[in-house]
Design an enzyme around this catalytic site. Sequence first.
Site, PDB file in Angstrom:
ATOM      1  N   GLN A 131       7.439  -9.282  -6.046  1.00 34.53           N
ATOM      2  CA  GLN A 131       6.604  -9.307  -7.253  1.00 34.53           C
ATOM      3  C   GLN A 131       7.457  -8.987  -8.480  1.00 34.53           C
ATOM      4  OE1 GLN A 131       3.505 -10.234  -7.447  1.00 34.53           O
ATOM      5  NE2 GLN A 131       2.400  -9.718  -5.582  1.00 34.53           N
ATOM      6  N   TYR A 188       1.881 -13.451   5.728  1.00 42.78           N
ATOM      7  CA  TYR A 188       2.727 -13.780   4.565  1.00 42.78           C
ATOM      8  C   TYR A 188       3.487 -12.520   4.122  1.00 42.78           C
ATOM      9  CZ  TYR A 188      -0.941 -17.450   3.999  1.00 42.78           C
ATOM     10  OH  TYR A 188      -1.850 -18.459   4.182  1.00 42.78           O
ATOM     11  N   GLU A 242       6.035 -13.890   8.871  1.00 37.93           N
ATOM     12  CA  GLU A 242       6.555 -14.601   7.697  1.00 37.93           C
ATOM     13  C   GLU A 242       7.394 -15.787   8.179  1.00 37.93           C
ATOM     14  OE1 GLU A 242       7.676 -16.113   4.393  1.00 37.93           O
ATOM     15  OE2 GLU A 242       6.435 -14.321   4.173  1.00 37.93           O
ATOM     16  N   ASP A 255      -1.596 -12.163   1.540  1.00 38.59           N
ATOM     17  CA  ASP A 255      -1.165 -12.358   0.152  1.00 38.59           C
ATOM     18  C   ASP A 255      -0.506 -13.731   0.062  1.00 38.59           C
ATOM     19  OD1 ASP A 255      -0.328 -12.150  -2.432  1.00 38.59           O
ATOM     20  OD2 ASP A 255       1.000 -10.429  -2.127  1.00 38.59           O
ATOM     21  N   CYS A 263      -2.896 -14.315  -6.365  1.00 35.48           N
ATOM     22  CA  CYS A 263      -2.459 -14.497  -7.752  1.00 35.48           C
ATOM     23  C   CYS A 263      -3.196 -15.678  -8.382  1.00 35.48           C
ATOM     24  CB  CYS A 263      -0.949 -14.696  -7.832  1.00 35.48           C
ATOM     25  SG  CYS A 263      -0.362 -16.103  -6.878  1.00 35.48           S
TER      26      CYS A 263
END
Length: 264
Positions: free
Chosen positions: A93, A122, A143, A191, A218
């Site tokens: 981030q 994720y 992932e 996420d 997001c």
Amino acid sequence: YGLLRHVLVRRGFTSGEVLVVLVLASPILPSKNNFVKALRVLHPEITSIVLNVNDKKTSMVLGEREIVLYGKGYIEDTLCGKTFRISPKSFYQVNSVQTEVLYKKAMDLAKLTGRERVLDAYCGIGTIGIVASGRAKEVIGVELNSDAVRDARTNARRNKVKNISFYQNDAGRFMTTMAENGGKVDVVFMDPPRGGSDEAFLSAVVKLSPKKIVYISCNPQTQARDLRYLVKKGYQAKEAWPVDMFPWTDSVEVVCLLSKLHAK
């Protein structure tokens, strides 16, 4: 056109370390040693410089091959009291201060007691899973990006976290296999990228049937679409919290709690 395609700069907010990634169409940077010296004279705060080769005609910024020109080839930063290694191709981030606000809210919503088995889909470099590990019995991170998984495993060792394991796999496929083998988890953190999750992933979450889903997004539009699917499949959206990660833009991050109806 030309040699230099992109420049990516990453800065550790707490550590102050700066990583510069030069994305070139060729592995050959003429007079690279002089370039590195000149750049460091202008910006001595730079701790690492990496040449990334992307010779494909694609919208992807980064290519597969990397050559470290200066420093260790990655930076480290501290988030929620944990130290993380961040490589050029790993997601992290951009707003560390607000990321702590976001992750704290995600943990508050999950209400972990130390008895739960948690899955971090994720998972990237393991930030959410490692932050959750101190409040859970066991954490599993999944992932697809191999660089991120390597960083995640390094980060777990670096933070002396013993109750977390990371798998390089498609998260949807991993959850489907887990459910078919009788595996159970209590909480799923997800996420996804801006495009949200596809139906294959969401149906895998439903098959795994966690008591709680903490969905960080997001992009509220794709999150709303995904929530509609999950609500139809037996989950209830309990609360949603916006976190301003991108000041002076119209974008916002949202963390939402879903609970399984009639959970035993």
